[in-house]
Design a protein around this motif. Structure first.
Motif, mmCIF file in Angstrom:
data_model
loop_
_atom_site.group_PDB
_atom_site.id
_atom_site.type_symbol
_atom_site.label_atom_id
_atom_site.label_comp_id
_atom_site.label_asym_id
_atom_site.label_seq_id
_atom_site.Cartn_x
_atom_site.Cartn_y
_atom_site.Cartn_z
ATOM 1 N N SER A 79 -34.610 48.842 -17.229
ATOM 2 C CA SER A 79 -35.390 47.628 -17.463
ATOM 3 C C SER A 79 -35.336 47.238 -18.934
ATOM 4 C CB SER A 79 -36.855 47.809 -17.040
ATOM 5 O OG SER A 79 -37.504 48.738 -17.889
ATOM 6 N N MET A 80 -35.516 45.942 -19.175
ATOM 7 C CA MET A 80 -35.607 45.407 -20.529
ATOM 8 C C MET A 80 -36.802 44.454 -20.555
ATOM 9 S SD MET A 80 -31.664 44.585 -21.604
ATOM 10 C CE MET A 80 -32.158 43.875 -23.167
ATOM 11 N N THR A 81 -37.737 44.720 -21.484
ATOM 12 C CA THR A 81 -38.922 43.893 -21.606
ATOM 13 C C THR A 81 -38.984 43.315 -23.012
ATOM 14 O OG1 THR A 81 -40.062 45.361 -20.055
ATOM 15 C CG2 THR A 81 -41.427 43.849 -21.363
ATOM 16 N N ARG A 82 -39.001 42.000 -23.102
ATOM 17 C CA ARG A 82 -39.068 41.351 -24.423
ATOM 18 C C ARG A 82 -40.463 41.543 -25.009
ATOM 19 N NH1 ARG A 82 -38.775 35.064 -25.770
ATOM 20 N NH2 ARG A 82 -39.066 35.288 -28.005
ATOM 21 N N ILE A 83 -40.501 41.852 -26.293
ATOM 22 C CA ILE A 83 -41.750 42.016 -27.028
ATOM 23 C C ILE A 83 -41.802 40.945 -28.096
ATOM 24 C CG2 ILE A 83 -43.079 43.529 -28.544
ATOM 25 C CD1 ILE A 83 -41.694 45.890 -27.118
ATOM 26 N N LYS A 84 -42.818 40.106 -28.055
ATOM 27 C CA LYS A 84 -42.956 39.040 -29.060
ATOM 28 C C LYS A 84 -43.542 39.653 -30.331
ATOM 29 C CE LYS A 84 -43.189 35.110 -26.056
ATOM 30 N NZ LYS A 84 -43.685 33.761 -25.911
#
Length: 85
Positions: A79-84
């Motif tokens: 999985s890849m989760t974008r972090i702002k």
């Protein structure tokens, strides 16, 4: 002359699988129960294509210079989760 605009890189939490190895002795059941290791990497996404994902951890704000670089085969990414930021 117009100043070159720097690309803004997105930051990600990447969960991926790595091989798990052991050079010691294992019996049948122990070997049967071995599983790949799950790893977590936090990094900026440099680029991705159909086969690989390129990341880096540090970059120079003025020059196009990157460090702590990795190239992941797509098949190991869970999985890849974008972090702002």
């Amino acid at each position: 002359m117009k100043k070159k605009q720097r690309k803004k890189y997105q930051f990600y939490r990447i969960e991926w699988q790595d091989i798990f190895g052991d050079a010691g002795h294992r019996d049948f059941e122990q070997l049967s129960n071995m599983k790949p290791a799950t790893k977590i990497t936090y990094a900026f996404l440099f680029k991705k294509d159909s086969k690989t994902i390129h990341t880096f951890g540090t970059y120079d704000a003025k020059d196009e210079e990157f460090s702590d670089c990795n190239v992941f085969p797509r098949g190991v990414i869970k999985s890849m989760t974008r972090i702002k930021l």
